[in-house]
Design a protein around this motif. Structure first.
Motif, PDB file in Angstrom:
ATOM      1  N   GLY A 149      -4.268   7.956   7.500  1.00 38.46           N
ATOM      2  CA  GLY A 149      -3.088   7.274   6.963  1.00 38.46           C
ATOM      3  C   GLY A 149      -2.823   5.960   7.673  1.00 38.46           C
ATOM      4  O   GLY A 149      -2.443   4.957   7.054  1.00 38.46           O
ATOM      5  N   ALA A 150      -3.006   5.966   9.016  1.00 37.09           N
ATOM      6  CA  ALA A 150      -2.787   4.735   9.782  1.00 37.09           C
ATOM      7  C   ALA A 150      -3.761   3.649   9.369  1.00 37.09           C
ATOM      8  O   ALA A 150      -3.392   2.472   9.225  1.00 37.09           O
ATOM      9  CB  ALA A 150      -2.915   5.036  11.273  1.00 37.09           C
ATOM     10  N   LEU A 151      -5.026   4.017   9.159  1.00 31.54           N
ATOM     11  CA  LEU A 151      -6.010   3.019   8.738  1.00 31.54           C
ATOM     12  C   LEU A 151      -5.696   2.521   7.329  1.00 31.54           C
ATOM     13  O   LEU A 151      -5.788   1.316   7.055  1.00 31.54           O
ATOM     14  CB  LEU A 151      -7.411   3.624   8.793  1.00 31.54           C
ATOM     15  N   ALA A 152      -5.324   3.433   6.426  1.00 31.00           N
ATOM     16  CA  ALA A 152      -4.985   3.023   5.060  1.00 31.00           C
ATOM     17  C   ALA A 152      -3.820   2.043   5.061  1.00 31.00           C
ATOM     18  O   ALA A 152      -3.811   1.057   4.312  1.00 31.00           O
ATOM     19  CB  ALA A 152      -4.657   4.240   4.206  1.00 31.00           C
ATOM     20  N   GLN A 153      -2.812   2.295   5.910  1.00 33.48           N
ATOM     21  CA  GLN A 153      -1.646   1.418   5.950  1.00 33.48           C
ATOM     22  C   GLN A 153      -2.009   0.019   6.445  1.00 33.48           C
ATOM     23  O   GLN A 153      -1.613  -0.996   5.857  1.00 33.48           O
ATOM     24  CB  GLN A 153      -0.569   2.018   6.850  1.00 33.48           C
ATOM     25  N   VAL A 154      -2.785  -0.058   7.541  1.00 28.64           N
ATOM     26  CA  VAL A 154      -3.115  -1.366   8.093  1.00 28.64           C
ATOM     27  C   VAL A 154      -4.073  -2.125   7.171  1.00 28.64           C
ATOM     28  O   VAL A 154      -4.024  -3.349   7.068  1.00 28.64           O
ATOM     29  CB  VAL A 154      -3.679  -1.214   9.530  1.00 28.64           C
ATOM     30  N   VAL A 155      -4.946  -1.400   6.465  1.00 32.05           N
ATOM     31  CA  VAL A 155      -5.827  -2.047   5.497  1.00 32.05           C
ATOM     32  C   VAL A 155      -5.014  -2.587   4.320  1.00 32.05           C
ATOM     33  O   VAL A 155      -5.243  -3.705   3.844  1.00 32.05           O
ATOM     34  CB  VAL A 155      -6.918  -1.072   5.003  1.00 32.05           C
ATOM     35  N   ALA A 156      -4.050  -1.801   3.833  1.00 35.08           N
ATOM     36  CA  ALA A 156      -3.205  -2.251   2.728  1.00 35.08           C
ATOM     37  C   ALA A 156      -2.413  -3.495   3.119  1.00 35.08           C
ATOM     38  O   ALA A 156      -2.267  -4.441   2.327  1.00 35.08           O
ATOM     39  CB  ALA A 156      -2.259  -1.128   2.300  1.00 35.08           C
ATOM     40  N   ASP A 157      -1.897  -3.513   4.362  1.00 33.13           N
ATOM     41  CA  ASP A 157      -1.156  -4.686   4.830  1.00 33.13           C
ATOM     42  C   ASP A 157      -2.051  -5.925   4.851  1.00 33.13           C
ATOM     43  O   ASP A 157      -1.634  -7.025   4.475  1.00 33.13           O
ATOM     44  CB  ASP A 157      -0.588  -4.428   6.224  1.00 33.13           C
ATOM     45  N   ALA A 158      -3.299  -5.738   5.303  1.00 33.84           N
ATOM     46  CA  ALA A 158      -4.220  -6.878   5.385  1.00 33.84           C
ATOM     47  C   ALA A 158      -4.682  -7.327   4.007  1.00 33.84           C
ATOM     48  O   ALA A 158      -4.779  -8.527   3.731  1.00 33.84           O
ATOM     49  CB  ALA A 158      -5.431  -6.513   6.247  1.00 33.84           C
ATOM     50  N   GLU A 159      -4.942  -6.372   3.112  1.00 36.02           N
ATOM     51  CA  GLU A 159      -5.445  -6.734   1.791  1.00 36.02           C
ATOM     52  C   GLU A 159      -4.417  -7.512   0.990  1.00 36.02           C
ATOM     53  O   GLU A 159      -4.770  -8.282   0.096  1.00 36.02           O
ATOM     54  CB  GLU A 159      -5.871  -5.487   1.019  1.00 36.02           C
ATOM     55  N   ALA A 160      -3.163  -7.338   1.320  1.00 35.84           N
ATOM     56  CA  ALA A 160      -2.127  -8.101   0.627  1.00 35.84           C
ATOM     57  C   ALA A 160      -2.281  -9.594   0.888  1.00 35.84           C
ATOM     58  O   ALA A 160      -1.817 -10.428   0.115  1.00 35.84           O
ATOM     59  CB  ALA A 160      -0.751  -7.624   1.070  1.00 35.84           C
ATOM     60  N   GLU A 161      -2.950  -9.949   2.023  1.00 40.62           N
ATOM     61  CA  GLU A 161      -3.144 -11.351   2.369  1.00 40.62           C
ATOM     62  C   GLU A 161      -4.455 -11.904   1.839  1.00 40.62           C
ATOM     63  O   GLU A 161      -4.704 -13.105   1.929  1.00 40.62           O
ATOM     64  CB  GLU A 161      -3.134 -11.514   3.890  1.00 40.62           C
ATOM     65  N   ALA A 162      -5.341 -11.057   1.325  1.00 39.37           N
ATOM     66  CA  ALA A 162      -6.660 -11.514   0.871  1.00 39.37           C
ATOM     67  C   ALA A 162      -6.690 -11.536  -0.645  1.00 39.37           C
ATOM     68  O   ALA A 162      -6.807 -10.489  -1.274  1.00 39.37           O
ATOM     69  CB  ALA A 162      -7.751 -10.574   1.400  1.00 39.37           C
ATOM     70  N   PRO A 163      -6.551 -12.691  -1.281  1.00 41.38           N
ATOM     71  CA  PRO A 163      -6.515 -12.760  -2.739  1.00 41.38           C
ATOM     72  C   PRO A 163      -7.855 -12.355  -3.340  1.00 41.38           C
ATOM     73  O   PRO A 163      -8.914 -12.573  -2.771  1.00 41.38           O
ATOM     74  CB  PRO A 163      -6.226 -14.247  -3.022  1.00 41.38           C
ATOM     75  N   THR A 164      -7.773 -11.725  -4.482  1.00 45.54           N
ATOM     76  CA  THR A 164      -8.977 -11.325  -5.193  1.00 45.54           C
ATOM     77  C   THR A 164      -9.524 -12.512  -5.970  1.00 45.54           C
ATOM     78  O   THR A 164      -8.776 -13.162  -6.706  1.00 45.54           O
ATOM     79  CB  THR A 164      -8.664 -10.176  -6.176  1.00 45.54           C
ATOM     80  N   PRO A 165     -10.818 -12.842  -5.811  1.00 44.50           N
ATOM     81  CA  PRO A 165     -11.367 -13.962  -6.567  1.00 44.50           C
ATOM     82  C   PRO A 165     -11.350 -13.646  -8.061  1.00 44.50           C
ATOM     83  O   PRO A 165     -11.525 -12.504  -8.478  1.00 44.50           O
ATOM     84  CB  PRO A 165     -12.813 -14.063  -6.042  1.00 44.50           C
TER      85      PRO A 165
END
Length: 600
Positions: free
Chosen positions: A184-200
């Motif tokens: 869960g901790a990894l999923a949360q931090v990945v979700a937070d980071a992915e919000a900053e990485a726009p999808t091409p």
């Protein structure tokens, strides 16, 4: 410490480690790697917290892909070190109890490890070609911050979206070890980071392709030069030189010419306009070099403290340029303002990322001039510019300012996308700060131009020098400059006297011209000069005819007129000065004597 203890301290599931081929042998963890040359191993001794993973001698650093390389468009989690990668894989293996969306988020990840924060950014980009996005998980320390910055710049320059995992106070393994629910901790931090990485995504409108014919028809043959051949709106020009060779001095002089609408500088047209000048110098060292004019807006390093980020600096400079309608932006120097340490200059990804804000500035219609340093060893065809080839490759024009024999002279070498940029230009700045341009030519002509100027300088005081004396005066052996001396004689700029034998060596002097000689000198300096013989006869035959005539006409001229007041004489349709006739007569007499000796 045994492997089991190490795994427990670093949130690693021993089953996951075994599944990807990690073993324990000889008191060390053994990580299986593969590169283009085949399989090899990196070992991490289990003998204390300070132990480092060991790289085999002779093998280049590569990424570790414990679960295999990614498919195209995959999301890749880049960890700093093998332990963090194993901790991430262990957390992913426990994602079965998560919400389906969170579990899917983790199962889409492909995990890799870089072997330390010094891993080259360009090598990382090459291993990540084709992926959809990248999540960076370096340690939360100074080295990790530097790696994240270099890697993000390089990835974005390559068109790969990326973001950094927000870890606080340690590495990824520490973060997961402290969590009750590691998946869960990894999923949360990945979700937070992915919000900053726009999808091409595909562009909303078609890209603006045109035919080659349309492009040629709608593009001027030459830009509206700010400084003809060197600075143009929308173009990036680099000016490289060794330390204290004068690159900043030249940049200031060009800025003054543009800001004061001087009309020309170093013999080339200038289009005036305000200038933005960003200097690495302090006000105390820069002020005395600047002209007292309002057209140059200055930003010094002491006025801009704390130093802004590179992107902020360029954006702020462009904003000021828009405000005053500037024509030219000078950023002196690139390494200081872009905060490029020596190792980052050599990194193609970091170098390309550093150049991007300058390219963006040219899209505003600015001419951009960036002084920077040359390599210690120099180089050919732009390779003398210090750092990665991506720096010079990004520029439209690359200038290199190099010293020549005289302290006040420099040669300006150029590589350019524009055909009107001269390959080399000899320039001079006298002790009073007055600039002058000498000969120009192709880049390969630079030494010849410098040798030619050295000869003219040696003779400028009215001296009549022998070849040996010219060697001393120019500081170069005759074989280096003899072709340039012959050319100056042929052009009528230098005259030769003497018989060319013992007791009467050839001597060379500038051909001084007054009003009476001006017509002949004009012919000598024109494309159809007196030295250009008719194509109808071999050169030797024409010299013979002129020499025979000189035996009579030249002698008469020499007796009746001085060199200062003699009129040129026309022989076979060509104008000859008395000094030229005297030289020809002497040569003819020597050749006649040699022919008689051979006949005898």
């Amino acid at each position: 410490m045994r492997a089991a203890e190490y795994f427990a301290a670093h949130a690693i599931d021993p089953a996951v480690a075994a599944e990807v081929g990690v073993t324990e042998a000889g008191g060390a963890l053994v990580y299986p790697y593969r590169d283009g040359a085949g399989a090899f191993e990196r070992r991490r001794p289990l003998n204390g917290a300070e132990a480092k993973t060991l790289q085999p001698s002779g093998r280049p650093l590569v990424c570790w892909w414990p679960s295999g390389h990614p498919e195209p468009e995959a999301t890749v989690l880049v960890c700093e070190g093998e332990s963090d990668a194993l901790a991430a894989l262990s957390a992913i293996s426990g994602a079965g109890n998560l919400h389906p969306a969170a579990g899917e988020l983790l199962h889409e990840l492909v995990v890799c490890a870089v072997p330390g924060a010094s891993f080259p950014a360009d090598r990382l980009v090459s291993e990540l070609q084709g992926v959809g996005r990248v999540l960076l998980a370096p340690d939360d320390d100074e080295a990790g911050d530097r790696f994240a910055g270099r890697a993000a710049d390089a990835l974005r320059a390559a068109g790969i979206p990326c973001a950094r995992l927000p870890l606080a106070g340690g590495d990824l393994a520490d973060y997961l070890a402290a969590a009750e629910d590691r998946a869960g901790a990894l999923a949360q931090v990945v979700a937070d980071a992915e919000a900053e990485a726009p999808t091409p995504h595909a562009p909303a409108e078609p890209l603006p392709f045109v035919s080659a014919a349309e492009l040629r028809a709608n593009t001027p043959a030459e830009p509206d030069w700010i400084w003809q051949g060197y600075l143009a709106p929308g173009a990036l020009t680099l000016l490289a030189a060794k330390p204290k060779a004068g690159k900043s001095t030249l940049a200031v002089a060009v800025s003054e010419a543009v800001a004061s609408d001087a009309g020309s500088f170093l013999g080339r047209a200038v289009l005036g306009g305000p200038v933005i000048y960003v200097s690495e110098e302090t006000a105390a060292t820069l002020a005395h070099k600047l002209p007292a004019i309002d057209g140059i807006r200055i930003l010094t390093r002491d006025a801009c403290w704390p130093k802004p980020s590179w992107a902020e600096l360029v954006a702020g400079s462009v904003a000021e340029a828009r405000r005053i309608g500037a024509a030219l932006l000078v950023v002196d120097t690139l390494p200081y303002w872009a905060s490029l340490p020596a190792e980052a200059e050599k990194d193609a990804g970091a170098a390309q990322a550093a150049m991007q804000p300058l390219i963006d500035a040219t899209r505003d219609g600015l001419a951009v001039l960036v002084p920077l340093h040359q390599r210690k060893g120099g180089g050919e065809d732009g390779e003398g510019v210090r750092g990665s080839g991506a720096i010079a490759g990004t520029a439209d024009i690359v200038l290199e300012l190099e010293r020549v024999k005289r302290p006040c002279e420099r040669v300006l070498l150029a590589l350019s996308r524009y055909p009107s940029t001269p390959g080399s230009l000899l320039i001079e700045r006298d002790p009073f700060g007055v600039w002058a341009a000498g000969a120009e030519g192709e880049r390969s002509d630079a030494r010849s131009i410098a040798d030619r100027q050295s000869i003219l300088t040696a003779l400028d005081d009215g001296s009549e020098l022998t070849r040996a004396e010219l060697e001393v005066a120019t500081g170069a052996v005759e074989r280096q400059w003899h072709a340039q001396l012959d050319a100056l004689i042929a052009e009528g700029k230098v005259q030769r006297t003497g018989a060319g034998r013992k007791g009467s060596p050839y001597r060379f002097a500038l051909l001084r011209v007054d009003a009476a000689q001006a017509p002949a000198q004009h012919r000598a300096e024109s494309p159809t000069s007196a030295a250009s013989f008719s194509a109808a006869l071999p050169v030797g035959e024409q010299q013979k005819e002129a020499g025979e005539a000189a035996a009579t006409n030249g002698a008469h001229c020499a007796e009746s007129l001085s060199v200062a007041d003699a009129m040129p004489v026309e022989i076979n349709g060509t104008l000859w000065t008395p000094s030229q006739l005297t030289t020809l007569r002497e040569e003819f007499e020597v050749e006649a004597a040699e022919r008689e000796a051979i006949a005898a």
